[in-house]
Design an enzyme around this catalytic site. Structure first.
Site, PDB file in Angstrom:
ATOM      1  N   HIS A 104       0.876  -1.182   0.000  1.00 56.27           N
ATOM      2  CA  HIS A 104       0.000   0.000   0.000  1.00 56.27           C
ATOM      3  C   HIS A 104       0.904   1.220   0.000  1.00 56.27           C
ATOM      4  CE1 HIS A 104      -3.926   1.856   0.561  1.00 56.27           C
ATOM      5  NE2 HIS A 104      -3.409   2.632   1.504  1.00 56.27           N
ATOM      6  N   LYS A 156     -10.068   6.224  -4.599  1.00 61.57           N
ATOM      7  CA  LYS A 156      -9.106   7.252  -4.237  1.00 61.57           C
ATOM      8  C   LYS A 156      -7.716   6.746  -4.579  1.00 61.57           C
ATOM      9  CE  LYS A 156      -8.032   8.368   0.164  1.00 61.57           C
ATOM     10  NZ  LYS A 156      -8.192   8.946   1.502  1.00 61.57           N
ATOM     11  N   LYS A 214      -3.572   7.261  -4.102  1.00 61.67           N
ATOM     12  CA  LYS A 214      -2.505   7.849  -3.312  1.00 61.67           C
ATOM     13  C   LYS A 214      -1.418   8.348  -4.260  1.00 61.67           C
ATOM     14  CE  LYS A 214      -3.891   6.898   0.975  1.00 61.67           C
ATOM     15  NZ  LYS A 214      -4.042   7.916   2.020  1.00 61.67           N
ATOM     16  N   ASP A 231      -5.322  11.558  -2.987  1.00 63.25           N
ATOM     17  CA  ASP A 231      -4.825  11.935  -1.666  1.00 63.25           C
ATOM     18  C   ASP A 231      -3.331  12.177  -1.790  1.00 63.25           C
ATOM     19  OD1 ASP A 231      -4.230  12.345   0.977  1.00 63.25           O
ATOM     20  OD2 ASP A 231      -4.902  10.383   1.673  1.00 63.25           O
ATOM     21  N   GLU A 275      -7.258  15.550  -1.679  1.00 63.15           N
ATOM     22  CA  GLU A 275      -7.126  15.475  -0.221  1.00 63.15           C
ATOM     23  C   GLU A 275      -5.751  15.945   0.219  1.00 63.15           C
ATOM     24  OE1 GLU A 275      -7.414  12.085   3.345  1.00 63.15           O
ATOM     25  OE2 GLU A 275      -8.244  11.680   1.345  1.00 63.15           O
ATOM     26  N   ASP A 322      -7.426  16.800   5.795  1.00 58.63           N
ATOM     27  CA  ASP A 322      -7.302  15.595   6.613  1.00 58.63           C
ATOM     28  C   ASP A 322      -6.309  15.819   7.745  1.00 58.63           C
ATOM     29  OD1 ASP A 322      -7.067  13.079   7.738  1.00 58.63           O
ATOM     30  OD2 ASP A 322      -6.159  12.148   5.975  1.00 58.63           O
ATOM     31  N   LYS A 372     -11.845  11.502  11.687  1.00 62.03           N
ATOM     32  CA  LYS A 372     -11.170  10.263  12.085  1.00 62.03           C
ATOM     33  C   LYS A 372     -11.202  10.182  13.604  1.00 62.03           C
ATOM     34  CE  LYS A 372      -8.035   9.944   8.107  1.00 62.03           C
ATOM     35  NZ  LYS A 372      -6.620   9.900   7.644  1.00 62.03           N
ATOM     36  N   GLU A 430     -14.376   6.082   3.707  1.00 64.20           N
ATOM     37  CA  GLU A 430     -13.316   5.211   3.208  1.00 64.20           C
ATOM     38  C   GLU A 430     -13.031   4.089   4.220  1.00 64.20           C
ATOM     39  OE1 GLU A 430      -9.911   7.782   2.681  1.00 64.20           O
ATOM     40  OE2 GLU A 430      -9.470   7.790   4.829  1.00 64.20           O
TER      41      GLU A 430
END
Length: 372
Positions: free
Chosen positions: A21, A166, A168, A197, A223, A248, A272, A326
Site C-alpha cells: 500500500h 481514491k 494515493k 490523496d 485530499e 485531513d 477520524k 473510506e
C-alpha cells in the site's frame, strides 16, 4: 451499583496487507494494530483499537508508543474507577495526559463498547442513534502501477464492492502522478468517481500546478495537498479552484475545524476517531463543520475491524456524509481477528446493531497475530 474498571490490556497485533500500500511518505506491507481490552468488575469486556499508518512516518504516535502510553500512563489513571461515566474518565485523562489522541481513542472506544454491553445498547445508540444502517465505502488504489490499479478497480466494480476510488499520489513528480491518475479516470469512465490523496507532499506552488491539471482531467477532489498546519495555503487553494479540497491531517479536533473554517476554507473535513481522541471528539468536529458549511467525510487510519466499526457507529449518527467514507481498512488486511467480519456489499458496509460495537475477538487469531 456501578461497576469499576478491573483491568486494561494493550496488545500489539501485526497482520500482512493483501498488497503493498503505497503512500507519499511510506509503503506498507504489514498493518500493526494496538488492541485494547477493558474488563469491568463483573467480567464484561470492552474492545478498542488504535492504529496508525506506517509507524512514525505518518504522525507522532507509533504502535509501540501507544501501547507504552496506555500501559504506563492511561491505565493507572483508570483502574478501579467507575466504568459507566465516560465523560468523567475523559476529563481525568486529559487533565493528566497531553495529546496522545490515538491512545485515548482506543480507550474511549473500549469504554463505549463496554458501556453498550452493560446497557444492552449499540454504540450508535449511545451516541444518539443511527440514521443510517448502510454507508458507502470507497476503495484506495495504491499499488502505484497504472495497469494494476485499473484492473483492481474494474474487479471491484464488477463485484459491486466499490464504485468510488481514491488514489494515493505525491511520491513522484507531479505531472507523472497526474498522468497516472488521468489514465485511470479515462479507463474507468465518467460513471466512476476518482479522488486523490496527496498526504501533504506538495508545496503551494506544486499544488497549484497539480490541481489545475487534475481539475482538467475530471478528478472529483484533492485530499490534503499541502503540509499539516499550512492553513493559509489550503484556504488560498480552496478559493482558487473549483475542484474541492478535503482537509485531513490539518484537522484533528473541533478547535482545528473552527480555525480553518474561520480562515475562509471551503471544502470538506476528514473525520477520524483516532485524530479526535475518540468517536465523541470526532462528532464534536462534525458539529463545527456542519455549523460552518463544511462537508463531512468518514476517514480511516487503516484500522482493522474494531476501529473501523467504532468509526462506522459514529458516522451512522450523522445525517449527511457529503463525500462518503473510506472505511475499507479490514479489506486491506489478509486476515481478521474478529469472529464475524463486517458485511461489505452493495458498494458499502452494514452497521452492526447488537450491543456495544457488535464484534467479538477470535481468540485463536489474536494469539496467532499478536506480537511475540
Amino acid at each position: 451499583m456501578s461497576t469499576t474498571i478491573h483491568s486494561i490490556d494493550a496488545i500489539l497485533v501485526d497482520i500482512p496487507t493483501i498488497r503493498p500500500h503505497k503512500l507519499s511518505m511510506t509503503t506498507m506491507g504489514v498493518q500493526t494494530m494496538v488492541i485494547v481490552r477493558i474488563k469491568d468488575s463483573n467480567g464484561l469486556e470492552g474492545l478498542g483499537e488504535a492504529t496508525t499508518i506506517g509507524g512514525l512516518s505518518y504522525g507522532p504516535e507509533s504502535p509501540e508508543s501507544i501501547k507504552l502510553t496506555i500501559d504506563s500512563y492511561l491505565a493507572p489513571l483508570l483502574l478501579n474507577q467507575p466504568s459507566n461515566n465516560i465523560n468523567t474518565l475523559k476529563v481525568r485523562l486529559n487533565a493528566n495526559i497531553r495529546a496522545n489522541h490515538l491512545a485515548k481513542s482506543a480507550i474511549e472506544t473500549a469504554l463505549l463498547d463496554l458501556n453498550g454491553k452493560q446497557q444492552g445498547l449499540s454504540v450508535s445508540q449511545l451516541l444518539g442513534g443511527a440514521i443510517h444502517q448502510h454507508l458507502p465505502v470507497l476503495w484506495v488504489l495504491a499499488s502505484g502501477d497504472t495497469a494494476k490499479d485499473i484492473d483492481e478497480a474494474q474487479s471491484m466494480i464488477a463485484a459491486k464492492r466499490h464504485c468510488v476510488f481514491k488514489l494515493k499520489i505525491g511520491s513522484r513528480p507531479v505531472m507523472e502522478d497526474v498522468k497516472h491518475v488521468a489514465a485511470i479516470k479515462a479507463a474507468l469512465g465518467d460513471s466512476v468517481s476518482i479522488r486523490v490523496d496527496v498526504n501533504q507532499a506538495w508545496d503551494e506552488f506544486t499544488a497549484t500546478k497539480g490541481m489545475q491539471a487534475l481539475q482538467s482531467a475530471g478528478i472529483d477532489w484533492v485530499e490534503q495537498p499541502t503540509p499539516t498546519k499550512d492553513f493559509a495555503s489550503l484556504v488560498r487553494l480552496s478559493q482558487k479552484f473549483t475542484i474541492p479540497i478535503l482537509a485531513d491531517e490539518s484537522i484533528n479536533d473541533a478547535t482545528d475545524g473552527f480555525q480553518l473554517a474561520a480562515a475562509g476554507f471551503s471544502g470538506s473535513y476528514a473525520l477520524k476517531i483516532a485524530k479526535s481522541a475518540g468517536p465523541i471528539g470526532a462528532l464534536k468536529l462534525a458539529s463545527v463543520a456542519q455549523a460552518s458549511g463544511i462537508g463531512l467525510y468518514g476517514g480511516t487510519m487503516l484500522e482493522g475491524t474494531i476501529g473501523t466499526v467504532a468509526s462506522l457507529h459514529a458516522w451512522s449518527t450523522l445525517e449527511k456524509l457529503h463525500v462518503g467514507t473510506e472505511m475499507f481498512g479490514p479489506l486491506l488486511m489478509k486476515d481478521d481477528i474478529v469472529v464475524n467480519p463486517l458485511n461489505y456489499s452493495n458498494f458499502g458496509v452494514e452497521i452492526p446493531t447488537t450491543p456495544g460495537l457488535g464484534v467479538e475477538i477470535d481468540e485463536d487469531k489474536l494469539a496467532f497475530y499478536r506480537r511475540k
